[in-house]
Write a protein that holds these residues in place. Sequence first.
Motif, PDB file in Angstrom:
ATOM      1  N   GLY A   1      37.489 -17.855 -37.694  1.00  0.00           N
ATOM      2  CA  GLY A   1      38.747 -17.190 -37.375  1.00  0.00           C
ATOM      3  C   GLY A   1      38.609 -15.683 -37.297  1.00  0.00           C
ATOM      4  N   GLU A   2      37.929 -15.096 -38.256  1.00  0.00           N
ATOM      5  CA  GLU A   2      37.748 -13.640 -38.281  1.00  0.00           C
ATOM      6  C   GLU A   2      37.027 -13.160 -37.030  1.00  0.00           C
ATOM      7  OE1 GLU A   2      35.440 -10.201 -40.928  1.00  0.00           O
ATOM      8  OE2 GLU A   2      35.380 -12.306 -41.544  1.00  0.00           O
TER       9      GLU A   2
ATOM     10  N   ALA B   1      43.302 -24.569 -37.804  1.00  0.00           N
ATOM     11  CA  ALA B   1      42.161 -24.829 -38.685  1.00  0.00           C
ATOM     12  C   ALA B   1      42.525 -25.862 -39.742  1.00  0.00           C
ATOM     13  CB  ALA B   1      41.705 -23.528 -39.351  1.00  0.00           C
ATOM     14  N   ASP B   2      43.742 -25.783 -40.256  1.00  0.00           N
ATOM     15  CA  ASP B   2      44.175 -26.760 -41.268  1.00  0.00           C
ATOM     16  C   ASP B   2      44.187 -28.180 -40.702  1.00  0.00           C
ATOM     17  OD1 ASP B   2      44.446 -24.891 -43.256  1.00  0.00           O
ATOM     18  OD2 ASP B   2      46.619 -24.657 -43.046  1.00  0.00           O
TER      19      ASP B   2
ATOM     20  N   TYR C   1      35.599 -22.227 -41.554  1.00  0.00           N
ATOM     21  CA  TYR C   1      36.730 -21.882 -40.695  1.00  0.00           C
ATOM     22  C   TYR C   1      37.197 -20.431 -40.815  1.00  0.00           C
ATOM     23  CZ  TYR C   1      37.090 -26.546 -38.805  1.00  0.00           C
ATOM     24  OH  TYR C   1      36.818 -27.696 -38.112  1.00  0.00           O
ATOM     25  N   PRO C   2      37.284 -19.833 -42.026  1.00  0.00           N
ATOM     26  CA  PRO C   2      37.656 -18.416 -42.087  1.00  0.00           C
ATOM     27  C   PRO C   2      36.669 -17.505 -41.361  1.00  0.00           C
ATOM     28  CG  PRO C   2      37.912 -19.451 -44.238  1.00  0.00           C
ATOM     29  CD  PRO C   2      37.214 -20.442 -43.370  1.00  0.00           C
TER      30      PRO C   2
ATOM     31  N   GLU D   1      46.465 -15.045 -35.623  1.00  0.00           N
ATOM     32  CA  GLU D   1      45.925 -15.274 -36.964  1.00  0.00           C
ATOM     33  C   GLU D   1      46.697 -16.392 -37.663  1.00  0.00           C
ATOM     34  OE1 GLU D   1      44.696 -12.770 -40.994  1.00  0.00           O
ATOM     35  OE2 GLU D   1      46.011 -11.859 -39.490  1.00  0.00           O
ATOM     36  N   ARG D   2      48.037 -16.360 -37.528  1.00  0.00           N
ATOM     37  CA  ARG D   2      48.852 -17.419 -38.124  1.00  0.00           C
ATOM     38  C   ARG D   2      48.583 -18.754 -37.438  1.00  0.00           C
ATOM     39  NH1 ARG D   2      52.605 -13.077 -38.183  1.00  0.00           N
ATOM     40  NH2 ARG D   2      53.567 -13.745 -36.227  1.00  0.00           N
TER      41      ARG D   2
ATOM     42  N   TYR E   1      45.904 -19.680 -35.760  1.00  0.00           N
ATOM     43  CA  TYR E   1      44.565 -20.178 -36.073  1.00  0.00           C
ATOM     44  C   TYR E   1      44.557 -20.864 -37.433  1.00  0.00           C
ATOM     45  CZ  TYR E   1      39.682 -20.532 -37.294  1.00  0.00           C
ATOM     46  OH  TYR E   1      38.472 -21.038 -37.686  1.00  0.00           O
ATOM     47  N   GLY E   2      45.270 -20.289 -38.403  1.00  0.00           N
ATOM     48  CA  GLY E   2      45.322 -20.895 -39.726  1.00  0.00           C
ATOM     49  C   GLY E   2      45.877 -22.310 -39.675  1.00  0.00           C
TER      50      GLY E   2
END
Length: 410
Positions: free
Chosen positions: A106-107, A137-138, A102-103, A130-131, A133-134
């Motif tokens: 995201g990047e 993703a969680d 996932y990271p 970015e926030r 997506y985090g």
Amino acid sequence: MATETKTGLDQVTKDIIKSTVPVLREHGTDITKRFYERLFETHPELKNVFNQTNQRKGDQPKALANTVYAAALHIDQLEEILPVVKQIAEKHRSLNIKAEHYPIVGENLLLAMKEVLGDAATDEILQAWERAYGVIADVFISVEKEMYEEVENKPGGWVDFRDFEVVRKEKESDVITSFYLRPADGGEVASYQPGQYITVKAEMENEPYNQLRQYSLSWAPGNDMYRISVKREDPMGEFPAGKVSTYLHEKVEEGSILPISAPAGDFVLDQLDERPLVLISGGVGLTPMMSMLETVIDKQPEREVIYIHASRNERVHAMKARVQEITEEHANVTAYTVYDEPADPIACDKTGHLDRAWLEEVLPTNQAAFYFCGPKGFMRACYQYLKQLNVADNDIHYEVFGPSEDITAS
């Protein structure tokens, strides 16, 4: 599953995300196309995971763009997209997508946004995404963690890929062949629900990357092996022959070993519903339908079943004899065949394509459970006909080949 979908995002971040909805509607596919290009440039090993045919056709970027758009639209209430999350998570679990991926995604997704949108992608917007997506993703990681634990702990279950031996290979039609798969380790097989699929890892000579393909299980659960029935994808227009289907048809024989993942998928038969069941398939879309049909005659022998299958002609129609056998042995099952170009006009019940008028003629009621599967154009037509026949939304169940796509637009 009890997965929570609390966003944990402040209102300012949510407002910024929602402000990008019109941009994502217009440029979403351009962003995701560039995302995949970046992803494979920086992490070519992930070509072992993603279907490169879907990349060439543009299906995968479009599917991801739809997901990103839906997440932005529902950022206040991510539980609204939980059914889509679970559907995608089933595919991720079958492909062995893990939290550490996932990271990387995201990047590259944020960098693709910046490249495509240019100055419109301000630092404020990128930080908000970015926030967001985090958080998104969680949600995926949490849902998938539960799925991995569930499949690993069930009898005969496993995570990652497990070697299966092809113990039987049977030609079903001019283009479809069945493969019967038994665990090479001699252990038991995990149970599954009718309609689910497995992922096959094709390890082909002279190919730089392994290829993963998902195939529906084509007979009822309860056997000591799995069966998949694969259509050979021949060249069509600008698209070459299917690498994996050609490999399975031409190179894989009885005794060959195929690594597969445990059964997955949320397109499954509701066996608690006792109302009439209508199964509609086009081409190789018959594979999950056969699993459902074989199941219902065993588990619900009194349930009325209408099975409609459409294909180009009798030469490419797989498992016709088995369906005929079922209708002869079970008075509650009625089957119809539709051929576009029959060699013998009396070999089918309808010549040409499915249409609403004919469906209205053969269907005893619209108060039934409807399941359908096939090529996307076929699926769009089925959906529209059922809606025109006033079938309730929650009685319409379907699975799209390849990445999920909206088939409901008129």
